[in-house]
Design a protein around this motif. Structure first.
Motif, PDB file in Angstrom:
ATOM      1  N   ALA A 196       1.060   8.237   1.158  1.00 29.47           N
ATOM      2  CA  ALA A 196       1.731   6.976   1.466  1.00 29.47           C
ATOM      3  C   ALA A 196       1.904   6.807   2.975  1.00 29.47           C
ATOM      4  O   ALA A 196       1.660   5.727   3.531  1.00 29.47           O
ATOM      5  N   LEU A 197       2.317   7.880   3.638  1.00 32.29           N
ATOM      6  CA  LEU A 197       2.464   7.823   5.095  1.00 32.29           C
ATOM      7  C   LEU A 197       1.115   7.671   5.781  1.00 32.29           C
ATOM      8  O   LEU A 197       0.991   6.983   6.805  1.00 32.29           O
ATOM      9  N   SER A 219       0.825  -1.200   0.000  1.00 28.04           N
ATOM     10  CA  SER A 219       0.000   0.000   0.000  1.00 28.04           C
ATOM     11  C   SER A 219       0.863   1.255   0.000  1.00 28.04           C
ATOM     12  O   SER A 219       0.518   2.256  -0.632  1.00 28.04           O
ATOM     13  N   PHE A 220       1.989   1.202   0.708  1.00 28.74           N
ATOM     14  CA  PHE A 220       2.900   2.348   0.729  1.00 28.74           C
ATOM     15  C   PHE A 220       3.384   2.655  -0.687  1.00 28.74           C
ATOM     16  O   PHE A 220       3.429   3.813  -1.108  1.00 28.74           O
ATOM     17  N   GLY A 221       3.734   1.608  -1.434  1.00 27.17           N
ATOM     18  CA  GLY A 221       4.208   1.796  -2.800  1.00 27.17           C
ATOM     19  C   GLY A 221       3.130   2.340  -3.720  1.00 27.17           C
ATOM     20  O   GLY A 221       3.367   3.262  -4.517  1.00 27.17           O
ATOM     21  N   PHE A 222       1.920   1.784  -3.627  1.00 26.67           N
ATOM     22  CA  PHE A 222       0.817   2.266  -4.459  1.00 26.67           C
ATOM     23  C   PHE A 222       0.470   3.709  -4.107  1.00 26.67           C
ATOM     24  O   PHE A 222       0.232   4.541  -4.980  1.00 26.67           O
ATOM     25  N   SER A 223       0.441   4.008  -2.806  1.00 25.77           N
ATOM     26  CA  SER A 223       0.054   5.351  -2.372  1.00 25.77           C
ATOM     27  C   SER A 223       1.090   6.399  -2.735  1.00 25.77           C
ATOM     28  O   SER A 223       0.746   7.559  -3.003  1.00 25.77           O
ATOM     29  N   LEU A 224       2.360   6.022  -2.759  1.00 30.25           N
ATOM     30  CA  LEU A 224       3.411   6.965  -3.114  1.00 30.25           C
ATOM     31  C   LEU A 224       3.227   7.482  -4.539  1.00 30.25           C
ATOM     32  O   LEU A 224       3.600   8.611  -4.865  1.00 30.25           O
ATOM     33  N   SER A 225       2.626   6.644  -5.395  1.00 27.23           N
ATOM     34  CA  SER A 225       2.411   7.040  -6.791  1.00 27.23           C
ATOM     35  C   SER A 225       1.247   8.014  -6.954  1.00 27.23           C
ATOM     36  O   SER A 225       1.061   8.588  -8.025  1.00 27.23           O
ATOM     37  N   ILE A 226       0.461   8.217  -5.885  1.00 25.73           N
ATOM     38  CA  ILE A 226      -0.701   9.104  -5.983  1.00 25.73           C
ATOM     39  C   ILE A 226      -0.271  10.544  -6.240  1.00 25.73           C
ATOM     40  O   ILE A 226      -0.974  11.308  -6.908  1.00 25.73           O
ATOM     41  N   GLY A 227       0.903  10.926  -5.731  1.00 25.19           N
ATOM     42  CA  GLY A 227       1.395  12.277  -5.990  1.00 25.19           C
ATOM     43  C   GLY A 227       1.523  12.549  -7.480  1.00 25.19           C
ATOM     44  O   GLY A 227       1.076  13.592  -7.980  1.00 25.19           O
ATOM     45  N   ALA A 228       2.128  11.594  -8.202  1.00 22.36           N
ATOM     46  CA  ALA A 228       2.245  11.737  -9.656  1.00 22.36           C
ATOM     47  C   ALA A 228       0.866  11.772 -10.305  1.00 22.36           C
ATOM     48  O   ALA A 228       0.628  12.543 -11.247  1.00 22.36           O
ATOM     49  N   SER A 229      -0.064  10.949  -9.798  1.00 20.13           N
ATOM     50  CA  SER A 229      -1.416  10.904 -10.347  1.00 20.13           C
ATOM     51  C   SER A 229      -2.109  12.257 -10.227  1.00 20.13           C
ATOM     52  O   SER A 229      -2.765  12.718 -11.174  1.00 20.13           O
TER      53      SER A 229
END
Length: 450
Positions: free
Chosen positions: A248-249, A61-71
């Motif tokens: 992500a955090l 989930s941390f990895g998926f959520s970190l990509s939300i910034g780019a999204s």
């Protein structure tokens, strides 16, 4: 919330959300069947799976959520008509996010036993948990590519490939589960180990299928060219991460809180985590539908911010929560109407089933607050404020852990105390996030951004 004035956004919202919903439902049915197969062998597998899935999902989930910034940046760039900026951030995600997958693989392959012991997992379950995670670890290497594919499809308003990927992954997983768990066609019966092998093969196949679509299809709006990926700057990835790190955090803290909840449950008895896992296995079928609406909500509110269209921002949020509330109401009715039948899919012990009914009711009631946090949270992120949700989750993590410990250790409420803590946490954070959303909405009206 009324649908008046919001009907024009039903199409765009469902165009993004519906394929994600279908894909997620297929995935959840796959996991449901996986658990049902294992439940036929021994009730103890439910506790093992709960201890495995919670920390593993915390990492992924941390990895998926970190990509939300780019999204968010890509969606806002598309809304503003800046395709070059969108391509730069998309290329950076595709190029640099893969480092995280290697780190997570190493963590779980080499340190899994230490993690499970730190969680207080019963000694009878440790070996099963370690075996499962070592087999599953290669999936973590592919996780960053899966994140990049998801962002690309979502920001392009083209999520149908996720349905086909779900069919491939889930169909293969169910077939291989049946063969490897029970021992069919000359394959030895491997139980939980067989489930791990089947899931790993299916996840890899599904991930590669998504990658092929991204490479082969030439008209995906936000798919960067190979040259753009190669030239993408690490600094652009860091900018995306700076925006995504709060989400992500936030997810990491939520999952950490859930991880501590599992540790508290392990201190009650060996089956407590299994009961908790079964109840939330039923809940997750509703949550994936609501989460899909949240994905669509974040994309469309992000585009609205880029276009400075406050009407779209407000209307999409209201529509998404209205549909989520309907899903929550249907789930609650089922929890009151057939709780024993739902729990009986996973447990064979009649006393265990009877004692778990009240927790199904708790879960159904909790969905309304959880829906609010999902939808309102994604609208706040779409606005560009990811830090707010982190702050509310910091509060929520300490709140739910503290209240759970108080209910279990001081008031001796057992599993019920854990559910009381979870329900209270979701409700309090929902009220806080609602206040923030209203302040954003009123600010847009005052500035007449429309």
């Amino acid at each position: 919330m009324s649908l008046n004035g919001k009907k024009s956004y039903i199409g765009p919202l469902l165009k993004i959300a519906l394929p994600i919903m279908i894909s997620n439902i297929i995935s959840q049915i796959q996991m449901l069947i996986d658990r049902l197969f294992l439940a036929r062998l021994d009730d103890i597998y439910m506790s093992a799976l709960s201890n495995i899935s919670t920390p593993l999902w915390t990492s992924m989930s941390f990895g998926f959520s970190l990509s939300i910034g780019a999204s968010i940046i890509i969606s806002q760039s598309i809304g503003a008509g800046d395709k070059n900026k969108a391509a730069e951030y998309a290329g950076a995600l595709w190029k640099w996010h893969n480092i995280l997958g290697v780190i997570l693989f190493a963590l779980w392959f080499f340190c899994g036993e230490f993690i499970f012991k730190a969680m207080g997992v019963d000694s009878s379950l440790i070996s099963m948990c370690v075996t499962y995670t070592k087999i599953y670890a290669p999936v973590l290497i592919l996780m960053p590519l899966g994140s990049a594919c998801m962002v690309t499809f979502q920001t392009s308003n083209y999520t149908m490939p996720l349905v086909f990927q779900g069919i491939i992954r889930s169909g293969l997983n169910v077939l291989l589960d049946w063969i490897m768990i029970f021992g069919k066609f000359g394959c030895p019966a491997m139980g939980l180990k067989g489930a791990a092998i089947a899931t790993t093969i299916a996840e890899v196949a599904g991930g590669l299928a998504l990658l092929v679509v991204c490479i082969a299809k030439k008209d995906i709006a936000t798919m960067p060219r190979f040259s753009q990926i190669m030239k993408a700057r690490f600094s652009s990835y860091i900018i995306g991460c700076k925006l995504g790190i709060f989400t992500a955090l936030e997810d990491f803290l939520w999952n950490t809180g859930n991880l501590v909840i599992i540790i508290i449950l392990n201190s009650i008895d060996v089956m407590a985590a299994g009961i908790y896992s079964v109840v939330f296995t039923v809940e997750i079928l509703a949550v994936v539908l609501i989460g899909s609406l949240g994905n669509g909500d974040m994309t469309l509110t992000g585009e609205a911010v880029g276009k400075k269209d406050s009407h779209q921002y407000r209307s999409v949020t209201g529509l998404a929560y209205f549909i989520s509330a309907v899903i929550s109401a249907i789930t609650l009715i089922l929890c009151f109407a057939i709780p024993k039948q739902l729990i009986g899919l996973f447990f064979r012990d009649e006393k265990l089933i009877a004692s778990s009914v009240i927790f199904m009711w708790f879960m159904g009631i909790n969905l309304f607050s959880k829906s609010g946090n999902i939808i309102l949270g994604n609208s706040i992120r779409g606005y560009g404020d990811t830090m707010w949700m982190l702050f509310t989750q910091i509060f929520g993590t300490f709140f739910v852990i503290g209240l759970a410990l108080l209910c279990v250790k001081v008031f001796h409420l057992g599993i019920a105390g854990v559910f009381i803590a979870v329900i209270s946490d979701e409700f309090v954070r929902c009220m806080i996030n609602l206040g923030k959303y209203i302040s954003i909405r009123n600010l847009n009206r005052q500035l007449k951004i429309s």
